[in-house]
Design a protein around this motif. Structure first.
Motif, mmCIF file in Angstrom:
data_model
loop_
_atom_site.group_PDB
_atom_site.id
_atom_site.type_symbol
_atom_site.label_atom_id
_atom_site.label_comp_id
_atom_site.label_asym_id
_atom_site.label_seq_id
_atom_site.Cartn_x
_atom_site.Cartn_y
_atom_site.Cartn_z
ATOM 1 N N MET A 1 -11.747 12.520 -18.829
ATOM 2 C CA MET A 1 -13.008 13.187 -19.037
ATOM 3 C C MET A 1 -13.971 12.711 -17.951
ATOM 4 O O MET A 1 -14.103 11.526 -17.710
ATOM 5 N N PRO A 2 -14.677 13.653 -17.337
ATOM 6 C CA PRO A 2 -15.642 13.253 -16.316
ATOM 7 C C PRO A 2 -16.847 12.580 -16.976
ATOM 8 O O PRO A 2 -17.130 12.773 -18.159
ATOM 9 N N LEU A 3 -17.603 11.813 -16.179
ATOM 10 C CA LEU A 3 -18.802 11.155 -16.691
ATOM 11 C C LEU A 3 -19.870 12.189 -17.018
ATOM 12 O O LEU A 3 -20.045 13.166 -16.303
ATOM 13 N N LYS A 4 -20.573 11.986 -18.134
ATOM 14 C CA LYS A 4 -21.673 12.867 -18.506
ATOM 15 C C LYS A 4 -22.609 12.142 -19.462
ATOM 16 O O LYS A 4 -22.227 11.142 -20.061
ATOM 17 N N ILE A 5 -23.799 12.650 -19.566
ATOM 18 C CA ILE A 5 -24.784 12.089 -20.497
ATOM 19 C C ILE A 5 -24.482 12.651 -21.886
ATOM 20 O O ILE A 5 -24.406 13.861 -22.074
ATOM 21 N N LEU A 6 -24.343 11.761 -22.855
ATOM 22 C CA LEU A 6 -24.120 12.185 -24.235
ATOM 23 C C LEU A 6 -25.464 12.253 -24.943
ATOM 24 O O LEU A 6 -26.303 11.370 -24.797
#
Length: 126
Positions: A1-6
């Motif tokens: 999974m790519p990095l992202k803001i949750l």
């Protein structure tokens, strides 16, 4: 999974209702006041909107109220008036009449008190 803001998934709604309570008190200056001087009006010398003698001046709600003073129908500067809430022997309005100014006998004086009672309704759906 790519990095992202949750982030939290929240839907919220909020309403604020503000309901003012306005009370007016009326007087006619009993005598001419020439500045520098003061006009002091005790609670018992005011009439209410119904024409009855006033028995108490309302407390100003902290940070949610204000008062206006009108002489001869003209709004007066705030720093010329001192307002004390309460009943007989306590409640009064003191108007400072600056040098060079006059309040004539029988001039109408209107004291207008506005108190706000805000209510908030918040709904959060998760």
């Amino acid at each position: 999974m790519p990095l992202k803001i949750l982030k939290l998934a929240i839907t919220a709604s909020s309403t604020v209702d503000t309901f003012p309570t306005v009370e007016r008190f009326f007087n006619e200056a009993a005598a001419t006041v020439t500045g520098a001087g003061t006009l002091t009006i005790a609670v018992g010398d005011f009439w209410t909107d119904t024409g009855a003698n006033a028995t108490t001046l309302p407390v100003l709600a902290t940070d949610n109220s204000y008062f206006n003073v009108y002489v001869n129908g003209v709004l007066q500067m705030e720093d010329l008036s001192a307002y004390t809430p309460g009943g007989t022997g306590v409640g009064q309005l003191v108007i400072t009449v600056p040098a060079g100014s006059t309040i004539e006998q029988n001039s109408p004086v209107v004291l207008e008190i506005t108190n706000f009672a805000p209510t908030t309704n918040t709904t959060i759906i998760t």
